[in-house]
Structures are given as structure tokens and as C-alpha cells.
Design a protein around this motif. Structure first.
Motif, short mmCIF file in Angstrom:
data_model
loop_
_atom_site.label_atom_id
_atom_site.label_comp_id
_atom_site.label_asym_id
_atom_site.label_seq_id
_atom_site.Cartn_x
_atom_site.Cartn_y
_atom_site.Cartn_z
N LEU A 98 39.14 36.61 43.24
CA LEU A 98 38.60 37.87 42.74
C LEU A 98 39.70 38.80 42.25
O LEU A 98 39.56 39.44 41.19
N GLU A 99 40.80 38.86 42.99
CA GLU A 99 41.89 39.76 42.62
C GLU A 99 42.69 39.25 41.42
O GLU A 99 43.11 40.02 40.57
N ALA A 104 34.13 36.95 37.18
CA ALA A 104 33.45 35.74 36.69
C ALA A 104 33.95 34.49 37.43
O ALA A 104 33.15 33.63 37.84
N ALA A 105 35.27 34.38 37.61
CA ALA A 105 35.82 33.23 38.33
C ALA A 105 35.41 33.25 39.79
O ALA A 105 35.15 32.20 40.40
N ALA A 106 35.33 34.46 40.37
CA ALA A 106 34.92 34.56 41.77
C ALA A 106 33.47 34.14 41.96
O ALA A 106 33.13 33.43 42.92
N TRP A 107 32.58 34.56 41.03
CA TRP A 107 31.17 34.15 41.15
C TRP A 107 31.04 32.64 40.97
O TRP A 107 30.21 31.99 41.61
N ASN A 177 30.99 40.58 53.20
CA ASN A 177 32.13 41.16 53.91
C ASN A 177 33.33 41.32 52.99
O ASN A 177 34.08 42.30 53.08
N CYS A 178 33.53 40.36 52.08
CA CYS A 178 34.63 40.47 51.12
C CYS A 178 34.46 41.70 50.23
O CYS A 178 35.45 42.27 49.75
#
Length: 570
Positions: A98-99, A104-107, A177-178
Motif C-alpha cells: 500500500l505504501e 490498486a496494487a494493495a487491493w 486494522n491496516c
């Protein structure tokens, strides 16, 4: 075996700091922690009420044993694939993606993790279902024994889908939580508890009055339905955060492969603890004589009389619920709060200060554990009677479970100290040593169970004795290895004298409560309401015992009494 209620290992603060997302603007960490604590307490209270209704509906009988066994299997995989793996593998990987790579990559990582988790758990469910079918197909025996085994196997099969929902729920919770949303995930267990209470209290008796062997299936189906409802509620929360719910099976994703590399050690660590608890339940079930079944069994050609009666697993489980409640409320929070302080001092190699912090936390944990434990010893039967002695749970059941509660009470201080010792290792960025200690103690735990369970005066109490002894050994071995690792002695003379003074205060409190019990019960027996009388009896004696313990602690100049006071009072 170390106490079965242990939470998943918490990574050292240094690791947490590397992977934790920055706090959202205006985010109040203290306020969120308080909200989580309230939600957790609400979950524990509703869970206790749920167990009260279960005890009233099924008592200490084979139906309750079968239910406990069937419910343990989904919880075993929740600890393995759900909470443990998701907390230690998914959270840091998702946060890094995500960081560094964007939303988009995190999803996409979330969708691929969801697909991977679904396939893995579904495969396990299919394999377990096949094994249950083979057991039901090839095992014969008397009609009564066959009916008892059929109840156990069918109930376990009905509960298997809950394994999938509870693992996916853990993934949803980790994702929230993230993103800094903690309360919905913390409230999810409350939904399950309330659904079960409704099924036990209203639905099952309405559809099958007077037939507990049929009512238990209503409860099992309700659990599966509640698992789906939990997922639906968290999915709605995910949608509010703008998170798409995708499903994409992609094994070659570097982030997925990196996450899978983290899962292995976590599964090993969690597997030792969780599998030890499951082995206890397995031994308990296999060595229990069912009503109408044969009195003699055989393992590998060795004949023996079944040492346990129906309800043994249920009695042990109810006793575990009682000791885990003060453990979670008093000491888990202390250990969680102490870990950052331990880690900060260890990072800067400030070993005298680190030793002082660990020593103070250890003393405070033992101080609280001795108080709660000695009250569980002297009020064990009264506590069980207050919480569970209703409906099919009779006075003999209270005595039976109360004896196990008293043994767990004797070892509660060791369970509390164990959490501090484990956090001390985590502060040194060492999660392997506590794991290897647990692995080494697992055969001892199993051997003690198999040996003591055949002693007539012990029987099902063997599980409590072995758990207390192995928790004590973990503390002793852990403190010895910490001394070798750091060169600092945590149990110095002052600490040992302080703990001896705590034991004296605990014995004084126990003697006072025992002396007051007969006249106190004479007063409470005059109260018309049975529940109110039992509550007045237990809480009144608890208040007296606690007051005497604190007064004796103050007279013996124990600093823990002052530490427990509010800062203004100090």
C-alpha cells in the motif's frame, strides 16, 4: 502445555515500527485502544453468557462434549490460517504494498490473498469431510456407541463451513486494522455470541422441546449462519472504505510469494500451541466412556478401562473459560503495554533498565495472578454454581467442574508470568526461543495427561495439572535463558522475597474467605432470588478477599499495591 488461551505471538516493536502505516490525521490512539478494550470486554461477557446457556441446555453430558469438540476444529484453523497467519504475514505485506505501490496494487494483493486462503481452507474442509465419512462408514459397535459417535461426527461435519467463514473474517479484520478501523472487527465475535444465545435460548427449545440431541444441531447451524452474517457486516464496512471485494488466484505474484514465506514460521509456532490444545481434546474424547458403550477399550492391542465419564471435555472447557477471563482482563493488557518499553530499552542495550522493567512487570503479573488464582481456589464451586448451575447443569456438575477450576487457580500466577517472560524474548527480537520451549514441553504435557488421567483421584483434572506444571516450567526455563542471553538476573533476592510476601498475603486472604464462608452463606441463603443470592455470595467474598490481600500487601510493603492505585491516589 502453556495455557491454551495464549494470543498469537506479537512481533517485536522494532518490526512493528517498520511495517506499521502512519497514523491517520487526528487519529487518537488512546481513544481507539479504549474502544477496542470495551469491545473485547463485551465479547468476553457475551461469550460467558453463551457458555452459561450452553451449560443449562446440555449440562455435562456427551452432547456438550461433542459440541465442544466440533467447535474446537474451526477455532484451531482460525488460529492457524486466520488470526496467526493474517496478523504476521498479510498485515506487513499489505502495508508495504500500500505504501510503495499504491491502492490498486494493495487491493489486488487482497483479492489474491482472499482467493489463496479460500482455496487452502476449502481443501482442508474437503479432506476432513472425507476422513469423517470414512470413520462413519467403517466403524461399527453397539447401537448406543454408534449413536454417540454419529452425533460427534455429524456435528463436526455441520460445523466445517464455519472454518472457512472464520478464516476469511480474520482476513477482513486484518485489512480493516491496516486502515486504522479496529472496532468493527472487535465487535464481530459479539454477533456470533448473540446469535448462539438466541439459538440456545429460543430457537432450539421452540423447534425441538425436550430433545437436546436435536437442539444441538440448531445451535451448530446457527453458528455457520452467524459466520456468514459476520462476513456480510464486515464486507459492508469494507465497502464504506472504498475497498473492492475481488477474487483472483495468482500464485506467481511476488508479494503473494513473499507473504507465503512469512506464513510458514507462523503456522509452525501457532501449530504447536493450537495442536497441543487439540491433542488434549482428542485424548479426552477417545478416553471417555459413552453411556451404553463398552467399559473397556484397547489401543494397539492394549486393553484398558475408560478412565473418563461423559462431560469430561465440557468440564475442562468450562474451567478454562473461568481462568482465561481474569487472565485476559488483567495480564494480557499489562504484557501488551509492557512490550514497547521492553523493546525500546533492549534496542539501546540498556540492560539494567530493561531488567528493571521486566522485573517490575513480572512482579505485577504474579501479584495479580496470585490474587485472582487464590480466589478461584477458595470459591471455585461457588463460581461455577453462579455461572453454570441451571437447567441440566446440576450440583454434582458444579462440584466436578469446580475441582478443575481450583487447580487452574493454583497455576494462574504462572500463566500470568508466562506472558511477561514471552514478551521479554520478543523485545530481544527473538520469537524462536519461546517456540522451542513450547515444542520441548509438548511431549511432557501429553505424557502427564496420559499418566495422570488413569489415577482415580485425578482423572479429568489431569489436563489442569499438566497445563499448570508446563506453564511453570516455561517460566523457569525462560528466565534462565534470559539470564544467559543478557547477563542480567531478573529473579534477584529482592524479587524472590517480594513474591514470598505475595504468597503470604494470598494465604491470608484465602484463610479469611474460608473462615467467612459459613456465616456468609447463611446470610445469602435467605435471599429469595437464587441468582441474586449466589451473586451476593460470590462477589461479597471476592470483595473481602481482595481487600484483605491488598491490606496485607500494604502491610508487607509490596510496591505493587501502590502501582495499582490511580496516579492521583499515589
Amino acid at each position: 502445555m502453556p495455557e491454551p488461551g495464549s494470543p498469537p505471538p506479537v512481533p517485536p516493536a522494532a518490526e512493528i515500527g517498520q511495517h506499521a502505516p502512519p497514523p491517520a490525521p487526528g487519529h487518537n490512539v488512546v481513544r481507539s485502544a479504549k474502544l477496542i478494550a470495551v469491545c473485547t470486554l463485551l465479547s468476553r461477557v457475551t461469550g460467558l453468557v453463551r457458555d452459561m446457556f450452553l451449560a443449562s441446555a446440555f449440562g455435562l453430558a456427551w452432547i456438550q462434549d461433542a459440541w465442544v469438540y466440533a467447535f474446537q476444529i474451526p477455532n484451531l484453523f482460525r488460529r492457524l490460517f486466520g488470526e496467526g497467519a493474517m496478523a504476521a504475514a498479510f498485515v506487513p505485506t499489505f502495508t508495504r504494498v500500500l505504501e510503495q505501490d499504491g491502492r490498486a496494487a494493495a487491493w489486488k494483493l487482497f483479492a489474491r490473498t482472499l482467493a489463496l486462503l479460500t482455496v487452502a481452507v476449502s481443501t482442508v474442509i474437503l479432506l476432513i469431510g472425507m476422513v469423517l465419512g470414512l470413520i462413519a462408514l467403517f466403524h461399527g459397535g453397539p447401537p448406543e456407541a454408534t449413536a454417540a459417535r454419529q452425533l460427534l461426527l455429524t456435528l463436526t461435519a455441520v460445523m466445517l463451513p464455519f472454518m472457512l467463514t472464520i478464516c476469511v473474517l480474520a482476513l477482513f479484520s486484518s485489512l480493516l486494522n491496516c486502515l486504522g478501523s479496529f472496532v468493527p472487527a472487535a465487535l464481530a465475535p459479539v454477533v456470533l455470541n448473540l446469535a448462539m444465545i438466541g439459538a440456545i435460548r429460543f430457537a432450539a427449545p421452540t423447534w425441538f422441546p425436550g430433545r437436546p440431541e436435536a437442539q444441538v444441531y440448531i445451535v451448530a447451524v446457527t453458528v455457520v449462519a452467524a459466520g456468514v452474517l459476520q462476513l456480510l457486516l464486515l464486507w459492508l464496512v469494507l465497502r464504506q472504505h472504498g475497498i473492492p471485494l475481488g477474487w483472483e488466484l495468482h500464485w506467481s505474484d511476488p508479494a503473494v510469494r513473499r507473504m507465503l514465506g512469512l506464513v510458514g514460521p507462523v503456522l509452525l509456532g501457532q501449530g504447536v500451541l493450537a495442536f497441543g490444545v487439540y491433542l488434549d481434546a482428542q485424548v479426552c474424547i477417545l478416553l471417555t466412556q459413552r453411556a451404553g458403550g463398552p467399559a473397556v477399550g484397547s489401543w494397539f492391542g492394549l486393553a484398558f478401562e475408560y478412565p473418563l465419564r461423559e462431560g469430561a471435555l465440557s468440564a475442562v472447557t468450562y474451567a478454562q473459560r473461568l481462568y482465561q477471563f481474569p487472565l485476559g482482563v488483567l495480564v494480557i493488557s499489562l504484557a501488551t503495554a509492557a512490550l514497547p518499553a521492553f523493546s525500546r530499552l533492549a534496542t539501546h542495550a540498556q540492560w539494567p533498565a530493561w531488567t528493571g522493567e521486566v522485573r517490575q512487570a513480572l512482579r505485577l503479573a504474579v501479584f495479580e495472578g496470585l490474587l485472582a488464582g487464590i480466589m478461584m481456589v477458595v470459591l471455585s464451586v461457588q463460581l461455577v454454581r453462579l455461572l453454570f448451575e441451571y437447567g441440566r447443569f446440576g450440583p454434582a456438575d458444579s462440584l466436578r467442574a469446580g475441582q478443575i477450576v481450583a487447580i487452574y487457580g493454583l497455576g494462574l500466577w504462572a500463566f500470568c508470568a508466562q506472558h511477561i517472560v514471552i514478551r521479554a524474548f520478543y523485545s530481544l527480537q527473538d520469537v524462536r526461543t519461546p517456540l522451542w520451549i513450547s515444542i520441548g514441553l509438548l511431549p511432557l504435557n501429553m505424557g502427564l495427561n496420559l499418566m495422570l488421567i488413569f489415577v482415580p483421584r485425578i482423572r479429568e483434572q489431569a489436563f489442569a495439572y499438566s497445563t499448570c506444571l508446563t506453564a511453570l516450567l516455561l517460566v523457569v526455563i525462560g528466565l534462565f535463558l534470559l539470564h544467559r542471553r543478557t547477563g542480567m538476573r531478573i529473579l534477584n533476592g529482592c524479587t524472590l522475597r517480594g513474591m514470598l510476601a505475595m504468597v503470604v498475603a494470598a494465604l491470608g486472604a484465602a484463610a479469611t474467605v474460608l473462615a467467612l464462608q459459613p456465616p456468609w452463606e447463611g446470610i445469602t441463603n435467605r435471599i429469595p432470588s437464587v441468582v441474586a443470592g449466589r451473586a451476593f455470595n460470590v462477589f461479597g467474598l471476592l470483595a473481602v478477599g481482595t481487600l484483605v490481600y491488598l491490606l496485607l500487601g500494604a502491610l508487607l510493603r509490596l510496591p505493587e499495591v501502590r502501582l495499582l492505585l490511580p496516579r492521583r491516589k499515589r
